[in-house]
Design a protein around this motif. Sequence first.
Motif, PDB file in Angstrom:
ATOM      1  N   GLN B 308      24.244  35.419  78.195  1.00 23.11           N
ATOM      2  CA  GLN B 308      23.166  34.446  78.373  1.00 23.11           C
ATOM      3  C   GLN B 308      23.646  33.041  78.095  1.00 23.11           C
ATOM      4  N   VAL B 309      23.260  32.103  78.956  1.00 27.52           N
ATOM      5  CA  VAL B 309      23.598  30.694  78.754  1.00 27.52           C
ATOM      6  C   VAL B 309      22.357  29.866  79.005  1.00 27.52           C
ATOM      7  N   SER B 310      22.281  28.699  78.394  1.00 31.27           N
ATOM      8  CA  SER B 310      21.126  27.854  78.641  1.00 31.27           C
ATOM      9  C   SER B 310      21.575  26.545  79.283  1.00 31.27           C
ATOM     10  N   GLY B 311      20.676  25.949  80.021  1.00 34.75           N
ATOM     11  CA  GLY B 311      21.007  24.710  80.713  1.00 34.75           C
ATOM     12  C   GLY B 311      19.749  24.051  81.232  1.00 34.75           C
ATOM     13  N   THR B 312      19.926  23.106  82.124  1.00 33.49           N
ATOM     14  CA  THR B 312      18.804  22.378  82.693  1.00 33.49           C
ATOM     15  C   THR B 312      18.770  22.616  84.198  1.00 33.49           C
ATOM     16  N   LEU B 313      17.607  22.912  84.698  1.00 34.51           N
ATOM     17  CA  LEU B 313      17.484  23.115  86.147  1.00 34.51           C
ATOM     18  C   LEU B 313      17.598  21.757  86.846  1.00 34.51           C
ATOM     19  N   ARG B 314      18.573  21.656  87.749  1.00 36.11           N
ATOM     20  CA  ARG B 314      18.774  20.369  88.419  1.00 36.11           C
ATOM     21  C   ARG B 314      18.066  20.327  89.772  1.00 36.11           C
ATOM     22  N   ASP B 315      18.147  21.426  90.510  1.00 37.83           N
ATOM     23  CA  ASP B 315      17.550  21.389  91.850  1.00 37.83           C
ATOM     24  C   ASP B 315      17.285  22.816  92.323  1.00 37.83           C
ATOM     25  N   ILE B 316      16.358  22.930  93.259  1.00 34.63           N
ATOM     26  CA  ILE B 316      16.079  24.228  93.864  1.00 34.63           C
ATOM     27  C   ILE B 316      16.287  24.085  95.366  1.00 34.63           C
ATOM     28  N   ILE B 317      17.205  24.879  95.904  1.00 35.77           N
ATOM     29  CA  ILE B 317      17.440  24.845  97.346  1.00 35.77           C
ATOM     30  C   ILE B 317      16.689  26.020  97.953  1.00 35.77           C
ATOM     31  N   PHE B 318      15.621  25.702  98.640  1.00 33.67           N
ATOM     32  CA  PHE B 318      14.792  26.752  99.210  1.00 33.67           C
ATOM     33  C   PHE B 318      15.437  27.286 100.483  1.00 33.67           C
ATOM     34  N   LYS B 319      15.621  28.626 100.554  1.00 35.87           N
ATOM     35  CA  LYS B 319      16.296  29.179 101.736  1.00 35.87           C
ATOM     36  C   LYS B 319      15.423  30.174 102.474  1.00 35.87           C
ATOM     37  N   ALA B 323      15.957  31.581  97.023  1.00 35.44           N
ATOM     38  CA  ALA B 323      16.163  30.178  96.693  1.00 35.44           C
ATOM     39  C   ALA B 323      17.372  30.099  95.776  1.00 35.44           C
ATOM     40  N   ASN B 324      18.135  29.010  95.920  1.00 36.38           N
ATOM     41  CA  ASN B 324      19.249  28.799  95.009  1.00 36.38           C
ATOM     42  C   ASN B 324      18.811  27.827  93.917  1.00 36.38           C
ATOM     43  N   TYR B 325      18.940  28.276  92.660  1.00 35.85           N
ATOM     44  CA  TYR B 325      18.610  27.424  91.523  1.00 35.85           C
ATOM     45  C   TYR B 325      19.916  26.848  91.006  1.00 35.85           C
ATOM     46  N   ILE B 326      20.016  25.546  90.973  1.00 36.15           N
ATOM     47  CA  ILE B 326      21.243  24.933  90.494  1.00 36.15           C
ATOM     48  C   ILE B 326      21.004  24.458  89.073  1.00 36.15           C
ATOM     49  N   ILE B 327      21.793  25.004  88.183  1.00 37.69           N
ATOM     50  CA  ILE B 327      21.572  24.739  86.762  1.00 37.69           C
ATOM     51  C   ILE B 327      22.774  24.013  86.193  1.00 37.69           C
ATOM     52  N   THR B 328      22.521  22.883  85.543  1.00 36.07           N
ATOM     53  CA  THR B 328      23.598  22.150  84.907  1.00 36.07           C
ATOM     54  C   THR B 328      23.679  22.573  83.446  1.00 36.07           C
ATOM     55  N   LEU B 329      24.892  23.006  83.045  1.00 35.02           N
ATOM     56  CA  LEU B 329      25.096  23.424  81.673  1.00 35.02           C
ATOM     57  C   LEU B 329      25.449  22.193  80.842  1.00 35.02           C
ATOM     58  N   PRO B 330      25.264  22.282  79.539  1.00 30.62           N
ATOM     59  CA  PRO B 330      25.451  21.101  78.695  1.00 30.62           C
ATOM     60  C   PRO B 330      26.838  20.465  78.874  1.00 30.62           C
ATOM     61  N   GLN B 331      27.881  21.263  79.077  1.00 32.47           N
ATOM     62  CA  GLN B 331      29.218  20.654  79.184  1.00 32.47           C
ATOM     63  C   GLN B 331      29.498  20.132  80.596  1.00 32.47           C
ATOM     64  N   GLY B 332      28.507  20.192  81.471  1.00 32.05           N
ATOM     65  CA  GLY B 332      28.645  19.509  82.759  1.00 32.05           C
ATOM     66  C   GLY B 332      28.855  20.408  83.962  1.00 32.05           C
TER      67      GLY B 332
END
Lengths: 295, 369, 276
Positions: B308-319, B323-332
């Motif tokens: 398990q990892v935590s991060g911030t949701l940056r964008d959702i690419i609806f297909k 859908a692709n969820y793009i998540i940015t992790l704290p280290q980039g």
Amino acid sequence: MSGLRSGKRLHPELRFLGLAGPGAAFIVISLLLPLLSIVVFSFWRTESYELYADWNLDNYRTLLGEAAYRTFFLRSLVTAAIVTAICLVCGWPVAYFIARWGGRYRLLLVLLLAAPFFTGAILRITALQGLLGPIGLVNMTLVELGLPPIEALMYTQLASGLGLVYLFISFMVTAIYLSLVNFNFELLEVAKINGAKPWRAFIEITWPLNWIGTAIGIVLVFIPCLANVVTPRFLGGPDATSFGMSLSQQFGETGTWALGSAMGVFLFLASFAVILAIWPTIKLKRSGFTGAVQQ
Amino acid sequence: MPNAALELDSVTRRFGPVIAVDRISLAIEQDEFFALLGPSGSGKTTMLRLIAGLEQPDEGQVRIAGEVVTDLPPYRRGVGMVFQNFLLFPHKTVAENIVFPLRMQKMDRAQQQKQLGWILELLHLQGLEARYPNELSGGQQQRVALARGLISRPALLLLDEPLANLDRELRSEMEVEIRRYQKELKIPFVYVTHNQEEALTMSDRIAVMRNGRFEQIGAKTEIYTNPASAFVAAFVGHANRLDGQLSEIDGGLARMNWAGGQLLVPRPADAKSGDRVRYFIKHEDLEVTAAGLNGGGLNGHVANDINQVSGTLRDIIFKGQTANYIITLPQGTDLVVSDTPRTITLKPSDPVIVRWPAGSGACFAAEGA
Amino acid sequence: MSAGSFGFGRRVAPTAIILAAGLVLLYVFLYAPILYVVYTSFATDVVWPFPLDFTLTAYEDLFASSLYGEALSNSLKLAFGSAVISTFLAAGGAIAVLRYRSRRRGLVMFLFIAPLFVADLLIGISILAFNARVLGLPGNLVSAMAANAVQGTAFGFLIILAQLVRYNWSMDDAAMVFGAGPLRCFAEITLPTIWPSLFGAFLIAFILAFNNLEITFYNLGAIPTLPSVAWGSLRFGLGPELFALAALVNAFVFAIFAAMYGLMKTGLVKFGYRGQ
């Protein structure tokens, strides 16, 4: 090229005319009108180097009536046909080689075919005579060696024909080459995978797709051969008077322009007949011509 | 036991210093749909040309239906081929193009017409017989090329990226159709492509090629779920790539130090503790949830056999279906999660947690490390 | 049945070898007389120059005589002028036909190709007849240039057309979208791509006009050119100076070819070759 000038936008048709118009007008003035004028003169009469607008058919009567002109014409026709056939058979493989395997030197290989023209037809024919003629290198060497000279090369139809092949084969090769450089050689691989042997692939694919280029080559060789003056005069000997030689005499030594014009019309009609014979074989759809315009 | 439809025996082809095909051996069965998958320059097209006879191997042997054809020219091999740019004969009509192979076989005219009728119907080309190739749409040209390849019921049909010039919609339609023809006619197909989706959709078996060699060869599910190398893992399917270092090996699993935490990954072959490794996990194997619900917040944490990892949701690419969820992790770094769009309601810049079963995915020793 | 194989992985198709032999034979046939001309230019006796009695008299006489210099200069002027006219007209025609879907395309193509179907001799005499009897113009360098440009335009048109059939005109559209005006676009996009074919057209038109006897002969009056001097001197036997002049022209042409070969070999200039 006024159609390209910037500023206000021009209608495509105007641009088309701006680009093609000057050339088209030039051809009309410098080719079609002069040809028309000799058609007119062919119905006139010459007397002591002057043309008189005295409409008659005498020139054509002379031309069709006198056996000499018929002989000249048939001789030129047969020679031109044979020379064209030889150029076709010898030219195709050479053009094919340059287009297929010439690689980055293709242009140079083609230019090498054109370079002999810089020496001029008369000098080239003289040199050919110097090599193959009665007192040429080949025959004199044969005599030195105690062998009989090749008489076929001495002022004969054969010598004249050889000279014409020499002068015009480059046109044939270039025309076929220009067609082959636009030919997709991958189609031959397709044909082979589908069971066609190499010669069959040639007949089915290569030949029909390059027929227009070949036809242009045929015309480019046939027409000047039919009208040629220089070669039969120097290589052909006394029995080789061609239609072209006789025609040029009407405008030179004898000054009978009206008869000469009629001969010119005759020559033109003969060339035209050849083109009419080839024309039905040119089918744009069957040539793979897709129309280059993209809009 | 019947012979394999196609056998290659240690086939090698060099172009100067480049080895395009390097000692490849292969056997393809009578009714198999076989895909050669690889990036451009991997040697897959050269291999197809070797099979067709358009190239000759420097070493090795090619056998079609048990017969050695290594030295036979293409026109004696009895294979069919479909090309990327179709290569229809521009001066022949559709019908003339299609019956070309039959004419070369000197089949009698009545039989030719019968076969033509059959293939026109099979490929829905009725009514186009008299057209010229430049009067056809891309999809129609494709069908004509296919008809030409199939009409003589060849011992083998070779397809060289046949769908590469078609638009997406037409391509997925043709993928299904081509597979149907293969199954109906029971002709072995060898299908070259750089498009992994095409290979996965259509084929029974896939060989992944790279630098003239097979990286992996096997059933498509095997290739997809169990890649044999980092290259295959990256090339087939859509995977996230995480680079880390092994800390502890435990049976079939290993712990990987990554971004300050640890992940439980499958144990790479011949790896020992301290090795740098590359871990691949497919987008659809991940699951994303809003951070608040489960109280998580730890990064790189293994709990109850879950990574398990935590991060911030940056964008959702609806297909559409996904859908692709793009998540940015704290280290980039970014992680991509593929999921059904209806399952969760998230919006960009929400804190999220990504989870996946420990030990899933694929892990390999880092190349050149 | 394996194709002729040389060493590892290098194959040359047997067909290619046979055809290459054909090419070499054709070059021998074309160039043997040229070599004979060069050889004879160093001989005392141009009729039977064997064995070679080496002399440079022909070259000395050539430079001493004003006739040959004048003829050469006229031929060059004529060829250059005619080639410039031909290239401009042919390029305009070819681009128009390829680029614009006009109803008049067929007519334009017919007009541009028509001169190929008319023999030199006929072009020569008909223009002579037209100029002399209809327009009442005397023959001069300009009328000879124009007369030669008729065929040059047709050949140039054919050459440019064959090379440009595959040119992608949307490149020009792209340039215009990015703000290039039509002239700028031609200079920066079209010209760099098509110049080898324009060069080819220019060269062919130049060669045709430089050596043309029949068209020039009837339209130049008394002004000497190389072919007409050659023609004129034939009745007395060709002068050795002509051999010397031809040898020099060939030396010049082949120096250019050698330079082109060098550029092609090093890949500095590709002359339109973009791989196969």
